[in-house]
Write an enzyme that holds these catalytic residues in place. Structure first.
Site, PDB file in Angstrom:
ATOM      1  N   ARG A  45      36.831  43.769  -4.238  1.00 25.16           N
ATOM      2  CA  ARG A  45      36.909  42.615  -3.361  1.00 25.16           C
ATOM      3  C   ARG A  45      37.779  41.559  -4.030  1.00 25.16           C
ATOM      4  O   ARG A  45      37.880  41.498  -5.256  1.00 25.16           O
ATOM      5  CB  ARG A  45      35.516  42.033  -3.106  1.00 25.16           C
ATOM      6  N   LYS A  56      28.622  41.199  -4.961  1.00 23.74           N
ATOM      7  CA  LYS A  56      27.791  40.318  -4.152  1.00 23.74           C
ATOM      8  C   LYS A  56      26.352  40.299  -4.668  1.00 23.74           C
ATOM      9  O   LYS A  56      25.811  41.319  -5.057  1.00 23.74           O
ATOM     10  CB  LYS A  56      27.798  40.788  -2.691  1.00 23.74           C
ATOM     11  N   HIS A  70      41.750  42.249   1.532  1.00 26.17           N
ATOM     12  CA  HIS A  70      40.751  43.109   2.171  1.00 26.17           C
ATOM     13  C   HIS A  70      41.395  44.324   2.828  1.00 26.17           C
ATOM     14  O   HIS A  70      40.797  45.398   2.891  1.00 26.17           O
ATOM     15  CB  HIS A  70      39.943  42.309   3.192  1.00 26.17           C
ATOM     16  N   ARG A  74      41.761  46.844   0.183  1.00 26.14           N
ATOM     17  CA  ARG A  74      40.456  47.456  -0.085  1.00 26.14           C
ATOM     18  C   ARG A  74      40.139  48.507   0.983  1.00 26.14           C
ATOM     19  O   ARG A  74      39.635  49.583   0.685  1.00 26.14           O
ATOM     20  CB  ARG A  74      39.384  46.367  -0.119  1.00 26.14           C
ATOM     21  N   HIS A 104      28.675  48.672  -1.609  1.00 25.34           N
ATOM     22  CA  HIS A 104      27.962  48.393  -0.368  1.00 25.34           C
ATOM     23  C   HIS A 104      26.465  48.617  -0.558  1.00 25.34           C
ATOM     24  O   HIS A 104      26.051  49.669  -1.055  1.00 25.34           O
ATOM     25  CB  HIS A 104      28.444  49.307   0.766  1.00 25.34           C
ATOM     26  N   TYR A 124      34.404  53.618   7.875  1.00 25.81           N
ATOM     27  CA  TYR A 124      35.638  54.288   7.473  1.00 25.81           C
ATOM     28  C   TYR A 124      35.743  55.708   8.002  1.00 25.81           C
ATOM     29  O   TYR A 124      36.812  56.305   7.950  1.00 25.81           O
ATOM     30  CB  TYR A 124      35.756  54.289   5.944  1.00 25.81           C
TER      31      TYR A 124
END
Length: 302
Positions: free
Chosen positions: A154, A178, A245, A248, A271, A280
């Site tokens: 990220r 995150k 992004h 990514r 994730h 995806y």
């Protein structure tokens, strides 16, 4: 039903505070995430009052009360409430869960913008050409690009990398994602080579791998975004289609096309929920059809 607008009994209550504490402690929720949950609980409390005492009829009325918000916002608010009521039941603060009465808006998650293999190659080729003279700014940009596309970081993870994250021997980066969650991200041989070039020309003693001009902080996400768009223009690509992004997304999509397992991809991307990673799979329909034709038992029958 509690009085409309009695928000003091909701997100300001002990139950909501305990719920947010649980999100932080057990799920590692980031401060921005906790603030978003609090806003969603406040929005519900503004409509129906004390959330702990609210019944199914009150929750069902939120669909009409929030008719002016987007489906995505409505879905997010309802998700926050479902988790809140699940927490109340788990903690013994309620015997019943009224959340099934919440509206269930149908939302479609937008598909990620993508760059083709050829476009990424053109992008990288231009960056490599500009870095050939070993100018620090050009080598830095090449290193940033290699890590975005080669490791799927990220933007916030990339710009905030400390120098200590760069491995001495092992081909991994130590990344804080995150919610403060840490993971190890593989670094390709070519990315490691570019990182070595960057460390050789990098000036100053900042603890950040990509320091800002003043060296007290690190390169900002906004500046990273600008650098990539400027490079895209020089590479003959539409700058509007390029961002950290998007690179990514390209990393994830091209890795999946190459045969990567979805669970592995989830780990690489950091994730928390594999449902996020599954977006995806839409790009890989051709490979999935070929897999079914080749591996399904009925495919062997004439």
């Amino acid at each position: 039903m509690p009085a409309r607008g009695a928000s003091a009994g909701a997100s300001g209550s002990g139950a909501a505070g305990r719920f947010l504490t649980m999100l932080a402690a057990e799920r590692g929720a980031a401060l921005n995430t906790l603030a978003a949950y609090r806003r969603d609980l406040d929005a519900a409390a503004d409509e129906i009052g004390d959330l702990v005492a609210a019944d199914g009829a009150a929750l069902a009325g939120l669909g009409e009360a929030w008719s002016d918000v987007s489906p995505a916002t409505l879905a997010r608010r309802c998700s926050a409430l479902r988790q809140f009521y699940g927490f109340l039941v788990d903690e013994g603060l309620r015997e019943d869960d009224p959340s099934p009465s919440l509206p269930r808006p149908v939302t479609r998650r937008p598909l990620p913008r993508l760059l083709s293999h050829e476009e990424v190659e053109r992008f990288l080729a231009r960056a490599e050409e500009e870095a050939a003279a070993e100018r620090p700014e050009a080598v830095r940009l090449l290193a940033l690009l290699e890590l975005l596309y080669g490791s799927g970081l990220r933007a916030s993870e990339l710009v905030s990398l400390p120098v200590t994250a760069v491995p001495r021997d092992a081909p991994f980066l130590h990344v804080t994602g995150k919610g403060g969650q840490q993971r190890m991200v593989p670094v390709s041989t070519r990315a490691r080579a570019v990182l070595s070039r960057w460390l050789a020309v990098r000036q100053g003693g900042s603890r950040h791998l990509f320091p800002s001009r003043g060296e007290s902080g690190h390169l900002t996400r906004v500046r990273l975004f600008q650098l990539l768009r400027e490079l895209a223009g020089r590479a003959g690509l539409d700058p509007q289609r390029v961002s950290p992004h998007v690179l990514r997304h390209a990393f994830a999509t091209h890795l999946l096309e190459g045969g990567a397992d979805l669970r592995v991809l989830q780990t690489l991307l950091g994730h928390a929920d594999i449902a996020t990673t599954q977006i995806y799979t839409h790009v890989d329909s051709a490979r999935l059809v070929a897999l079914v034709n080749a591996r399904h038992p009925l495919a062997k029958r004439s």
